[in-house]
Design an enzyme around this catalytic site. Structure first.
Site, PDB file in Angstrom:
ATOM      1  CG  ASP A  13      -1.780  -1.230   1.311  1.00  0.00           C
ATOM      2  OD1 ASP A  13      -2.270  -1.679   0.267  1.00  0.00           O
ATOM      3  OD2 ASP A  13      -1.919  -1.774   2.423  1.00  0.00           O
ATOM      4  CE  LYS A  16       3.138  -2.465  -4.630  1.00  0.00           C
ATOM      5  NZ  LYS A  16       2.943  -2.301  -3.201  1.00  0.00           N
ATOM      6  N   GLY A  40      -4.257  -4.839  -4.801  1.00  0.00           N
ATOM      7  CA  GLY A  40      -5.307  -4.098  -5.499  1.00  0.00           C
ATOM      8  C   GLY A  40      -5.112  -2.616  -5.459  1.00  0.00           C
ATOM      9  CG  HIS A  41      -3.452  -0.326  -7.980  1.00  0.00           C
ATOM     10  ND1 HIS A  41      -2.430  -1.251  -7.899  1.00  0.00           N
ATOM     11  CD2 HIS A  41      -3.598  -0.021  -9.270  1.00  0.00           C
ATOM     12  CE1 HIS A  41      -1.991  -1.481  -9.114  1.00  0.00           C
ATOM     13  NE2 HIS A  41      -2.670  -0.756  -9.963  1.00  0.00           N
ATOM     14  CD  GLN A 220       0.796  -8.943  -2.054  1.00  0.00           C
ATOM     15  OE1 GLN A 220       1.614  -9.644  -2.612  1.00  0.00           O
ATOM     16  NE2 GLN A 220      -0.442  -8.849  -2.460  1.00  0.00           N
TER      17      GLN A 220
HETATM   18  P1  IMP Z   1      -2.595 -12.823   2.443  1.00  0.00           P
HETATM   19  O1  IMP Z   1      -1.655 -12.316   1.403  1.00  0.00           O
HETATM   20  O2  IMP Z   1      -4.037 -12.609   2.100  1.00  0.00           O
HETATM   21  O3  IMP Z   1      -2.295 -14.221   2.844  1.00  0.00           O
HETATM   22  O4  IMP Z   1      -2.374 -11.932   3.775  1.00  0.00           O
HETATM   23  C1  IMP Z   1      -1.159 -11.993   4.518  1.00  0.00           C
HETATM   24  C2  IMP Z   1      -0.774 -10.621   5.038  1.00  0.00           C
HETATM   25  O5  IMP Z   1      -0.413  -9.774   3.957  1.00  0.00           O
HETATM   26  C3  IMP Z   1      -1.901  -9.885   5.774  1.00  0.00           C
HETATM   27  O6  IMP Z   1      -1.338  -9.110   6.813  1.00  0.00           O
HETATM   28  C4  IMP Z   1      -2.475  -8.970   4.705  1.00  0.00           C
HETATM   29  O7  IMP Z   1      -3.113  -7.832   5.264  1.00  0.00           O
HETATM   30  C5  IMP Z   1      -1.209  -8.588   3.970  1.00  0.00           C
HETATM   31  N1  IMP Z   1      -1.445  -8.208   2.573  1.00  0.00           N
HETATM   32  C6  IMP Z   1      -1.744  -9.009   1.536  1.00  0.00           C
HETATM   33  N2  IMP Z   1      -1.895  -8.307   0.407  1.00  0.00           N
HETATM   34  C7  IMP Z   1      -1.659  -7.027   0.715  1.00  0.00           C
HETATM   35  C8  IMP Z   1      -1.619  -5.803  -0.046  1.00  0.00           C
HETATM   36  O8  IMP Z   1      -1.823  -5.772  -1.269  1.00  0.00           O
HETATM   37  N3  IMP Z   1      -1.333  -4.674   0.661  1.00  0.00           N
HETATM   38  C9  IMP Z   1      -1.054  -4.686   1.989  1.00  0.00           C
HETATM   39  N4  IMP Z   1      -1.071  -5.790   2.732  1.00  0.00           N
HETATM   40  C10 IMP Z   1      -1.376  -6.957   2.113  1.00  0.00           C
END
Ligand code: IMP
Length: 420
Positions: A13, A16, A40-41, A220
């Site tokens: 977040d 990007k 996502g954005h 991420q």
């Molecule tokens: P997962 O990727 O859904 O398994 O989540 C694992 C961790 O990564 C959690 O803390 C989510 O909030 C974080 N996370 C996953 N995708 C994103 C993203 O695009 N932005 C910020 N945090 C993310």
């Protein structure tokens, strides 16, 4: 020719989306190499909101080819919904035949496991990312290319449920109903197979010919990397620059300029250590001014000051040549701004990121704030305090800050060097 790369250097977040969107106009090929629809954005184009989770941002450039690499885990359902936002994707979207599939049962497993973890939940996005990568690594996943033979894939999925029956029973996850699954797979084949190909071979040829510039778009952020992030509170892929090699089939020598993306402060969604988190009024103000609510899940993000220790680590591990500093305007109006420059850890002051951040205490310097940077597009026009802040960050993270964003608008961006 080499491929340039964009990578988040905090917990995701970082903004990007704006930078990829700005730069993608200059690239003929844009690739995703890891993650899934947990990312996502939303981008506004000609007054129309476009939500991107899996499709690379180059899709907004009608000339660009967009690649989903083998390192991405793809929910066919989510991808088909996303594709419906665009006309005529033929020749503009390529999906690796080696990319692993996320099925609805992966999402169910993800949510069931989170429930069982109780207070130790990771706070995942519930999109099935971890379970899909777990299936891949334990060699029982299903890949995009298998959509070619639906009968065989269908049988493989049913066998998979049979083999893992006790596990699914314990989690309360029902096996899919046979005929319904077959129908679903047929729909996926029809919608996706025309785009499925060997993207590695395609990229090698593009780089060899050198006619189209290639941009690799990380999802991420570095501190969510499965190996080098704040384990176990991480996502399940290699989010760092190195992930682009395995996630697309590129060699280290294929990677050119690496641009790290950082926010002017820090945020994190989900659980896990966050040394500079501010539980007081400053954190609340950052959340409000920065509109820090997730695009994928709508969750409020945890907020705090810039962590230069973690950022220096991230710049090193990604080999960042330069940084883009996002959302500088969110710090407008603070009398003083803080930067974490070292940690107190097990009774000692340290300037590196330990592998376990539990119990780490941030040590700050304070700098004078500034009135407003909103909409400024020239470095010299920034208030003195903002320039001092940026130059201090550059010194601490040992990387030049070459792009500065002063509002969500595309045009409110400072470029401190000529871009090709
Ligand atoms: P997962 O990727 O859904 O398994 O989540 C694992 C961790 O990564 C959690 O803390 C989510 O909030 C974080 N996370 C996953 N995708 C994103 C993203 O695009 N932005 C910020 N945090 C993310």
């Amino acid at each position: 020719m080499k491929a340039d790369l964009i990578v988040g250097i905090q917990w995701g977040d970082e903004g990007k989306g704006k930078i990829v969107d700005l730069l993608a106009q200059n690239y003929g090929v844009v690739c995703r190499y890891q993650g899934g629809h947990n990312a996502g954005h939303t981008i506004v184009v000609d007054g129309r909101r476009v939500a991107l989770h899996l499709i690379p941002s180059g899709i907004l450039n009608p000339e660009a080819v967009n690649v989903i690499g083998n390192g991405v885990v793809v929910s066919p359902k989510a991808l088909i919904e996303e594709m419906a936002q665009f006309d005529n994707l033929e020749g503009r979207l390529l999906i690796s035949d080696k990319a692993h599939l996320i099925f609805p049962y992966h999402e169910e497993i993800d949510r069931a496991k989170e429930r069982l973890r109780g207070s130790k939940a990771i706070g995942t996005t519930g999109r099935g990312i971890g379970p899909a990568y777990a299936d891949k690594v334990s060699r029982q996943g299903h890949r995009m290319g298998e959509l070619e033979d639906i009968e065989k894939l269908h049988q493989k999925i049913m066998d998979y449920f049979e083999t893992n029956r006790p596990y699914f029973q314990a989690l309360g996850v029902e096996p899919p109903e046979g005929e319904r699954l077959k129908e679903e797979l047929k729909r996926y084949r029809e919608a996706l197979l025309p785009y499925v190909t060997d993207v590695t071979q395609y990229l090698w040829e593009v780089l060899e010919r050198g006619e189209r510039r290639v941009l690799l778009e990380g999802a991420q952020g570095t501190l969510l990397d499965i190996d080098h992030g704040t384990y176990p509170y991480v996502t399940s892929s290699n989010t760092i620059a190195a992930g682009a090699c395995s996630g697309l089939g590129l060699a280290p020598k294929d990677i050119g300029n690496v641009i790290g993306i950082a926010k002017a402060y820090s945020t994190r969604v989900g659980n896990g250590p966050f040394p500079t988190e501010d539980h007081g009024l400053d954190g609340e103000r950052l959340r409000r001014q920065g509109n820090e609510f997730g695009t994928t899940t709508g969750r409020a993000r945890r907020c705090g000051w810039f962590d230069a220790v973690a950022a220096r680590y991230a710049c090193r591990i990604n080999g960042c040549h330069e940084l883009a500093l996002m959302k500088l305007d969110v710090l407008d109006g603070f009398d003083r701004v803080k930067i974490c420059v070292s940690y107190r850890y097990r009774g000692e002051e340290i300037d590196y990121l330990p592998s376990d951040l539990e119990g780490v205490e941030p040590l700050y310097i304070e700098m004078e704030g500034w009135e407003s940077v909103q909409g400024i597009d020239n470095y010299r026009d920034l208030p003195k305090g903002a320039r001092a802040y940026i130059e201090k960050l550059e010194e601490l993270v040992e990387t030049p800050i070459s792009i500065i964003s002063t509002s969500p608008d595309r045009k409110d961006t400072i470029f401190r060097k000529e871009r090709p």
